[in-house]
Structure formats: structure tokens, C-alpha cells
Motif scaffolding. Structure first.
Motif, PDB file in Angstrom:
ATOM      1  N   LEU A 176       0.881  -1.187   0.000  1.00  0.00           N
ATOM      2  CA  LEU A 176       0.000   0.000   0.000  1.00  0.00           C
ATOM      3  C   LEU A 176       0.908   1.223   0.000  1.00  0.00           C
ATOM      4  O   LEU A 176       1.564   1.521   1.001  1.00  0.00           O
ATOM      5  CB  LEU A 176      -0.926  -0.026   1.215  1.00  0.00           C
ATOM      6  CG  LEU A 176      -1.877   1.159   1.393  1.00  0.00           C
ATOM      7  CD1 LEU A 176      -2.690   1.438   0.147  1.00  0.00           C
ATOM      8  CD2 LEU A 176      -2.807   0.923   2.574  1.00  0.00           C
ATOM      9  N   LEU A 177       0.975   1.906  -1.142  1.00  0.00           N
ATOM     10  CA  LEU A 177       1.951   2.985  -1.323  1.00  0.00           C
ATOM     11  C   LEU A 177       1.552   4.269  -0.613  1.00  0.00           C
ATOM     12  O   LEU A 177       2.396   4.962  -0.045  1.00  0.00           O
ATOM     13  CB  LEU A 177       2.124   3.263  -2.818  1.00  0.00           C
ATOM     14  CG  LEU A 177       2.739   2.099  -3.610  1.00  0.00           C
ATOM     15  CD1 LEU A 177       2.506   2.302  -5.092  1.00  0.00           C
ATOM     16  CD2 LEU A 177       4.223   1.971  -3.305  1.00  0.00           C
ATOM     17  N   ASN A 178       0.275   4.624  -0.672  1.00  0.00           N
ATOM     18  CA  ASN A 178      -0.195   5.892  -0.104  1.00  0.00           C
ATOM     19  C   ASN A 178      -1.705   5.924  -0.234  1.00  0.00           C
ATOM     20  O   ASN A 178      -2.286   5.151  -1.002  1.00  0.00           O
ATOM     21  CB  ASN A 178       0.417   7.094  -0.846  1.00  0.00           C
ATOM     22  CG  ASN A 178       0.360   6.905  -2.358  1.00  0.00           C
ATOM     23  OD1 ASN A 178      -0.692   6.694  -2.934  1.00  0.00           O
ATOM     24  ND2 ASN A 178       1.514   6.969  -3.004  1.00  0.00           N
ATOM     25  N   ILE A 179      -2.338   6.817   0.521  1.00  0.00           N
ATOM     26  CA  ILE A 179      -3.787   7.041   0.372  1.00  0.00           C
ATOM     27  C   ILE A 179      -4.037   8.552   0.375  1.00  0.00           C
ATOM     28  O   ILE A 179      -3.775   9.223   1.365  1.00  0.00           O
ATOM     29  CB  ILE A 179      -4.607   6.376   1.500  1.00  0.00           C
ATOM     30  CG1 ILE A 179      -4.373   4.863   1.529  1.00  0.00           C
ATOM     31  CG2 ILE A 179      -6.094   6.668   1.312  1.00  0.00           C
ATOM     32  CD1 ILE A 179      -5.157   4.126   2.619  1.00  0.00           C
ATOM     33  N   THR A 180      -4.519   9.049  -0.758  1.00  0.00           N
ATOM     34  CA  THR A 180      -4.931  10.451  -0.847  1.00  0.00           C
ATOM     35  C   THR A 180      -6.289  10.474  -1.546  1.00  0.00           C
ATOM     36  O   THR A 180      -6.654   9.503  -2.214  1.00  0.00           O
ATOM     37  CB  THR A 180      -3.922  11.285  -1.670  1.00  0.00           C
ATOM     38  OG1 THR A 180      -3.803  10.703  -2.974  1.00  0.00           O
ATOM     39  CG2 THR A 180      -2.560  11.316  -1.005  1.00  0.00           C
ATOM     40  N   ASP A 217       2.739   7.966   5.812  1.00  0.00           N
ATOM     41  CA  ASP A 217       1.382   8.308   5.371  1.00  0.00           C
ATOM     42  C   ASP A 217       0.469   8.357   6.594  1.00  0.00           C
ATOM     43  O   ASP A 217       0.237   7.345   7.253  1.00  0.00           O
ATOM     44  CB  ASP A 217       0.866   7.254   4.374  1.00  0.00           C
ATOM     45  CG  ASP A 217      -0.443   7.676   3.733  1.00  0.00           C
ATOM     46  OD1 ASP A 217      -1.411   7.930   4.478  1.00  0.00           O
ATOM     47  OD2 ASP A 217      -0.508   7.739   2.493  1.00  0.00           O
ATOM     48  N   PRO A 218      -0.058   9.558   6.934  1.00  0.00           N
ATOM     49  CA  PRO A 218      -0.843   9.684   8.172  1.00  0.00           C
ATOM     50  C   PRO A 218      -2.100   8.814   8.169  1.00  0.00           C
ATOM     51  O   PRO A 218      -2.493   8.276   9.207  1.00  0.00           O
ATOM     52  CB  PRO A 218      -1.212  11.176   8.224  1.00  0.00           C
ATOM     53  CG  PRO A 218      -0.981  11.705   6.844  1.00  0.00           C
ATOM     54  CD  PRO A 218       0.058  10.836   6.209  1.00  0.00           C
ATOM     55  N   ILE A 219      -2.722   8.648   7.001  1.00  0.00           N
ATOM     56  CA  ILE A 219      -3.960   7.857   6.931  1.00  0.00           C
ATOM     57  C   ILE A 219      -3.656   6.380   7.187  1.00  0.00           C
ATOM     58  O   ILE A 219      -4.351   5.706   7.951  1.00  0.00           O
ATOM     59  CB  ILE A 219      -4.653   8.052   5.558  1.00  0.00           C
ATOM     60  CG1 ILE A 219      -5.142   9.500   5.434  1.00  0.00           C
ATOM     61  CG2 ILE A 219      -5.811   7.072   5.391  1.00  0.00           C
ATOM     62  CD1 ILE A 219      -5.714   9.858   4.072  1.00  0.00           C
ATOM     63  N   ILE A 220      -2.593   5.871   6.553  1.00  0.00           N
ATOM     64  CA  ILE A 220      -2.228   4.458   6.755  1.00  0.00           C
ATOM     65  C   ILE A 220      -1.901   4.214   8.223  1.00  0.00           C
ATOM     66  O   ILE A 220      -2.353   3.226   8.826  1.00  0.00           O
ATOM     67  CB  ILE A 220      -1.034   4.062   5.850  1.00  0.00           C
ATOM     68  CG1 ILE A 220      -1.434   4.147   4.369  1.00  0.00           C
ATOM     69  CG2 ILE A 220      -0.546   2.649   6.184  1.00  0.00           C
ATOM     70  CD1 ILE A 220      -0.301   3.883   3.382  1.00  0.00           C
ATOM     71  N   ASN A 221      -1.117   5.118   8.829  1.00  0.00           N
ATOM     72  CA  ASN A 221      -0.728   4.933  10.229  1.00  0.00           C
ATOM     73  C   ASN A 221      -1.926   4.931  11.168  1.00  0.00           C
ATOM     74  O   ASN A 221      -2.007   4.136  12.103  1.00  0.00           O
ATOM     75  CB  ASN A 221       0.270   6.014  10.645  1.00  0.00           C
ATOM     76  CG  ASN A 221       1.693   5.543  10.406  1.00  0.00           C
ATOM     77  OD1 ASN A 221       2.041   4.433  10.789  1.00  0.00           O
ATOM     78  ND2 ASN A 221       2.487   6.344   9.737  1.00  0.00           N
ATOM     79  N   LYS A 222      -2.865   5.828  10.909  1.00  0.00           N
ATOM     80  CA  LYS A 222      -4.079   5.901  11.739  1.00  0.00           C
ATOM     81  C   LYS A 222      -4.871   4.585  11.647  1.00  0.00           C
ATOM     82  O   LYS A 222      -5.327   4.036  12.657  1.00  0.00           O
ATOM     83  CB  LYS A 222      -4.924   7.093  11.271  1.00  0.00           C
ATOM     84  CG  LYS A 222      -6.190   7.315  12.083  1.00  0.00           C
ATOM     85  CD  LYS A 222      -6.865   8.625  11.656  1.00  0.00           C
ATOM     86  CE  LYS A 222      -8.268   8.682  12.230  1.00  0.00           C
ATOM     87  NZ  LYS A 222      -9.311   8.844  11.256  1.00  0.00           N
ATOM     88  N   GLU A 223      -5.021   4.086  10.411  1.00  0.00           N
ATOM     89  CA  GLU A 223      -5.761   2.832  10.212  1.00  0.00           C
ATOM     90  C   GLU A 223      -5.064   1.658  10.893  1.00  0.00           C
ATOM     91  O   GLU A 223      -5.722   0.796  11.479  1.00  0.00           O
ATOM     92  CB  GLU A 223      -5.908   2.532   8.706  1.00  0.00           C
ATOM     93  CG  GLU A 223      -6.868   3.445   7.987  1.00  0.00           C
ATOM     94  CD  GLU A 223      -8.315   3.328   8.473  1.00  0.00           C
ATOM     95  OE1 GLU A 223      -8.830   2.200   8.555  1.00  0.00           O
ATOM     96  OE2 GLU A 223      -8.923   4.367   8.779  1.00  0.00           O
ATOM     97  N   LEU A 224      -3.740   1.617  10.814  1.00  0.00           N
ATOM     98  CA  LEU A 224      -2.994   0.510  11.427  1.00  0.00           C
ATOM     99  C   LEU A 224      -3.151   0.507  12.947  1.00  0.00           C
ATOM    100  O   LEU A 224      -3.193  -0.550  13.576  1.00  0.00           O
ATOM    101  CB  LEU A 224      -1.508   0.588  11.053  1.00  0.00           C
ATOM    102  CG  LEU A 224      -1.156   0.131   9.638  1.00  0.00           C
ATOM    103  CD1 LEU A 224       0.307   0.401   9.340  1.00  0.00           C
ATOM    104  CD2 LEU A 224      -1.470  -1.352   9.445  1.00  0.00           C
ATOM    105  N   LYS A 225      -3.232   1.696  13.533  1.00  0.00           N
ATOM    106  CA  LYS A 225      -3.442   1.776  14.993  1.00  0.00           C
ATOM    107  C   LYS A 225      -4.833   1.263  15.358  1.00  0.00           C
ATOM    108  O   LYS A 225      -5.018   0.610  16.391  1.00  0.00           O
ATOM    109  CB  LYS A 225      -3.269   3.217  15.478  1.00  0.00           C
ATOM    110  CG  LYS A 225      -1.811   3.677  15.491  1.00  0.00           C
ATOM    111  CD  LYS A 225      -1.650   5.033  16.158  1.00  0.00           C
ATOM    112  CE  LYS A 225      -0.220   5.517  16.089  1.00  0.00           C
ATOM    113  NZ  LYS A 225       0.095   6.203  14.823  1.00  0.00           N
ATOM    114  N   GLN A 226      -5.809   1.545  14.496  1.00  0.00           N
ATOM    115  CA  GLN A 226      -7.193   1.136  14.793  1.00  0.00           C
ATOM    116  C   GLN A 226      -7.455  -0.329  14.441  1.00  0.00           C
ATOM    117  O   GLN A 226      -8.293  -0.970  15.044  1.00  0.00           O
ATOM    118  CB  GLN A 226      -8.170   2.032  14.015  1.00  0.00           C
ATOM    119  CG  GLN A 226      -8.198   3.459  14.556  1.00  0.00           C
ATOM    120  CD  GLN A 226      -8.979   4.405  13.651  1.00  0.00           C
ATOM    121  OE1 GLN A 226      -9.333   4.051  12.536  1.00  0.00           O
ATOM    122  NE2 GLN A 226      -9.225   5.606  14.131  1.00  0.00           N
TER     123      GLN A 226
END
Length: 445
Positions: A176-180, A217-226
Motif C-alpha cells: 500500500l503505497l499511499n492514500i490520498t 502516510d498519516p492515513i495508513i498509520n491511523k488505520e494501522l493503529k485502529q
């Protein structure tokens, strides 16, 4: 009685799924709302598969046991709604194909960079001698290859649309390279729906599998924490951080693979730009996980030819470089293109807006762009945002007009960049058609 499989859409994906269904002995029918290309008709006829075009006949479709839907058909299409009412299962071609192969799957998604990373990963694996197929958004349909070839590995580019209808399919290596923001028109303008679609690439992964992702990637990191994953995590980043498996140090890329570390100098990469640094890291990690020798990875990264319509140098005319980045169908893609520019830019923007927010490129435009040419049927949104922020902004209603205006507005040492931020369907058949027209117009200058 044979299970009845209905295929909706007869492009690359749908035709491949139809062939696989036929080969596996199902009762198959293909229906396409548009006209089917002759090439795909020929394949369907060769396998004696019944088809219809220009319509969806409910009596022939609503008796399905299962439906394989092409990625381009939106959920709100009337035939999909009718199938949902009858609780008929709808799956993707990738899901269908995955049932009939034991091959290892290297799957790549992201809002940007996925085609380059997919082709780069495939290039490394193939050059290292692996028996590998290329599928998904690039290459041949996975289902067609499962039906007619016998590969041990597949490298698959997956769009969010392909991931939407995957349930039991599993990626052995997921990237997963990035999410924008992208395709928000298909996700009810709800960013979380789009994020959820992208994260489906990790679905069904176990402790034996690997998840490679951009650590910053802030979105990926947030999802991984959740939603902590079972897969082994292999993040990459621009700088060395805790737990990161690939990063840049001075002018070297360090790959900290499971069994050994190795270094690639930045100058050895055939692809320029910061975004390609990340693409190369992701491809290198996946190759190392598959035990490919570091010298094979280095060699493949240094001789890889880039992707057509992605920062593709077309010609230098009167001291001006013309670059085709027609594949930039969202704002973040254009950001990467502008970020890599080192000269004043004449930027060709516009097309079918997918709910774009141009603030992401505002700073780069102010710093690097001397003129914008708006190429679209409706350019009001571009004017509302950019008017007054740069010296020149003008309109064009055809590629020829856009290229001629760019020629007039540019001076030796400038770059003319086609990086539209938008889908192509207002004036062109596809982003490829848009890029091909750009190249032809430039060569005719």
C-alpha cells in the motif's frame, strides 16, 4: 445442473473471467451495457460463450448463481441494485480468479505510483528468472492467465474498484503505497469509504504474509493503529525511523531485508524523483522477501524503463522540455510531478473533476508554474481556485489548442507539463488517448 455465472462488462477483466468460468465448466453469459470491442468478441466466440452488448437483459442476468462484475461498473447501476435486491453474490474478477490458482500473489495498490511499482516489481522478478505473470490494472486479466497459463507468481496492480468486491482472495505480499483523496464520486464523497476499500488489500492476510507500506502516510498509520494486522509489517520511509525496512541515507537507499541489508545508490535508479524513490523501495522489499539476490534487484532497478504517460519525456523543442503525465488523474499525482520539476512550468490541467481539492498543489503552483492552460469542457472550478495566483491562466478546448498555447507561453529552459489532476472522459476516450494526442501534437510543432 451447472452453476450459472454472469459476467457484467466485457473488457479485459470481464472477458478473462468469462473464459475462466467456461474452462471450469460453468454456464456462462456475458452482458455489456456498451459495445464490445471486436478483439474481445473474438475471444468470447472462440470459447463459445454467449454474450450481449448495448443492454442488460434482466431475464438473462437475474437468474445468476453468482455475478462477476467489471471494476468500472458503479454500485448504483440499476442492474447491480436489482441483483442486490435478489441477494445474488457479486464478486470481482480477481476474487474469481484467485479460487483457481495456488500461485503466490504480490498485490499493489495506492492512490499514486501503483502502475510504476507493479511494473518495476514484475521487472525485478522476471529478470531474476521467476515464472511470473503480470495482471490487474496492467497486463492481461488475471482470470485469463489462470485459465490459459501456469505461473508460480503474479504481480497484480489493484485499484480500489477491484478491491471492492474481493472477499476470500489473499495477497501473500500486499503493498500500500499511499492514500490520498481519489474517486470520491464512487465512494459517496466519503473518504473513509475509499480508505476502507484500499485496506481490503490486507484482507485474509496471516502471520506468514507481508504488508509493505509507506510509514509516513498519516492515513495508513491511523488505520494501522485502529486495525492491527496479523501480517509481518515492512514499512519504508524517506529517513531512518524505528522499525523501517527501507530508507534513504545521504544518497543511498538502504534495504533492511529479513536476512541481509543492502544498499543501492540513488544515482543507480533509472527513475528520477522522490515518488520513484518510494516505488523502488517497495519493489525492492517485496523482491527481497521472495529471496531475490541483491545484485539482481540492483540490476533491474538501474535498467527499468518508465511507464508510458507517467512523467514521460516527449521531446525538447526550441529549448523547452515537453512532459506527458496524462496518468495524473488526481491532485496528488500532479503534486508528485510538480515536486520533481526543476524549471519554470507551463501546466496543462483539467478534465472530469472527481471532487478535487487543489489546495494540495497550491504552494507548488505558486512557486513553479508561470502559466496554466485549462483543458476541459467545464473549467470554472480551476478558474475559481487559481485565478490571480499565477501570472497567466487561459483555456483550451482541444489538445492541439492546448499544445499551441503552451508553445507560445514557454521560453527556452521551461517545461511544458501535461499533468491534468482529472479524469479524461470529458474530451478524450481515456488518459492514454489524452497522452497520445499530447505526444502527437508536440511532435507536430
Amino acid at each position: 445442473m451447472n452453476k450459472r455465472i454472469i459476467i457484467l462488462g466485457a473488457g479485459e477483466s470481464g472477458t478473462g473471467a468469462a473464459v475462466l468460468a467456461k474452462v471450469k465448466g460453468f454456464d456462462v453469459f456475458v452482458s455489456d451495457m456498451s459495445l464490445i470491442k471486436d478483439h474481445y468478441k473474438e475471444i468470447l466466440n472462440r470459447y463459445n460463450i454467449e454474450w450481449e452488448e448495448g443492454k442488460h437483459t434482466p431475464e438473462l442476468i437475474l437468474n445468476a448463481d453468482e455475478v462477476v462484475k467489471s471494476p468500472g461498473i458503479p454500485e448504483k447501476a440499476p442492474i447491480i441494485q436489482a441483483l442486490r435486491e435478489k441477494n445474488i453474490p457479486i464478486i470481482s474478477e480477481i476474487e474469481f480468479a484467485g479460487r483457481y490458482t495456488k500461485a503466490k500473489m504480490v498485490c499493489i495498490t495506492g492512490s499514486n505510483g501503483k502502475t510504476t511499482t507493479t511494473l518495476l516489481t514484475y521487472h525485478i522478478l522476471k529478470n531474476a528468472g521467476l515464472n511470473v505473470g503480470l495482471a490487474g490494472n496492467v497486463g492481461k486479466s488475471l482470470a485469463l492467465q489462470v485459465a490459459t497459463e501456469n505461473y508460480d507468481y503474479y504481480v497484480i496492480e489493484l485499484s480500489s474498484f477491484q478491491l471492492d468486491n474481493m472477499y476470500d482472495f489473499k495477497a501473500n505480499i500486499a503493498i500500500l503505497l499511499n492514500i490520498t483523496p481519489d474517486h470520491l464520486d464512487r465512494y459517496e464523497y466519503n473518504m473513509q469509504n475509499y480508505i476502507d476499500a484500499k485496506f481490503r488489500i490486507t484482507r485474509n492476510q496471516t502471520h506468514d504474509d507481508v504488508f509493505i507500506y509507506w510509514n509516513d502516510d498519516p492515513i495508513i498509520n491511523k488505520e494501522l493503529k485502529q486495525h492491527p494486522l496479523k501480517a509481518r509489517l515492512f514499512p519504508f520511509a524517506e529517513e531512518k525511523e524505528d522499525g523501517v525496512k527501507a530508507y534513504k541515507e545521504n544518497h543511498n537507499i538502504i534495504i533492511d531485508a529479513p536476512d541481509e541489508s543492502f544498499t543501492i545508490t540513488e544515482d543507480d535508479l533509472s527513475l528520477p524523483g522522490r515518488h520513484n524513490l518510494f516505488n523502488s523501495m517497495a519493489a525492492s522489499i517485496s523482491a527481497k522477501v521472495l529471496d531475490i539476490k541483491k545484485e539482481d534487484i540492483r540490476a533491474a532497478l538501474s535498467d527499468f524503463q518508465g511507464v508510458e504517460h507517467r512523467l514521460e519525456k516527449v521531446a525538447r523543442i526550441r529549448g523547452v522540455q515537453y512532459i506527458n503525465d496524462s496518468k495524473a488523474t488526481n491532485v496528488n499525482s500532479c503534486w508528485y510531478a510538480l515536486e520533481s520539476m526543476r524549471t519554470p512550468v507551463v501546466l496543462i490541467l483539467g478534465g472530469k473533476d472527481k471532487g478535487n481539492d487543489y489546495t494540495e498543489i497550491e504552494r507548488l503552483v505558486k512557486n513553479k508554474v508561470k502559466a496554466i492552460i485549462c483543458l476541459g469542457v467545464d473549467n470554472r472550478k480551476l478558474h475559481t481556485f487559481f485565478d490571480g495566483k499565477i501570472p497567466t491562466i487561459t483555456d483550451a478546448s482541444s489538445m492541439k489548442e492546448a499544445v499551441n498555447k503552451a508553445y507560445e507561453l514557454s521560453q527556452p529552459g521551461d517545461t511544458v507539463l501535461l499533468s491534468p489532476c482529472c479524469a479524461s472522459f470529458d474530451l478524450f476516450k481515456s488518459y492514454e488517448d489524452r497522452g497520445d494526442q499530447f505526444k502527437e501534437c508536440v511532435r507536430n510543432l
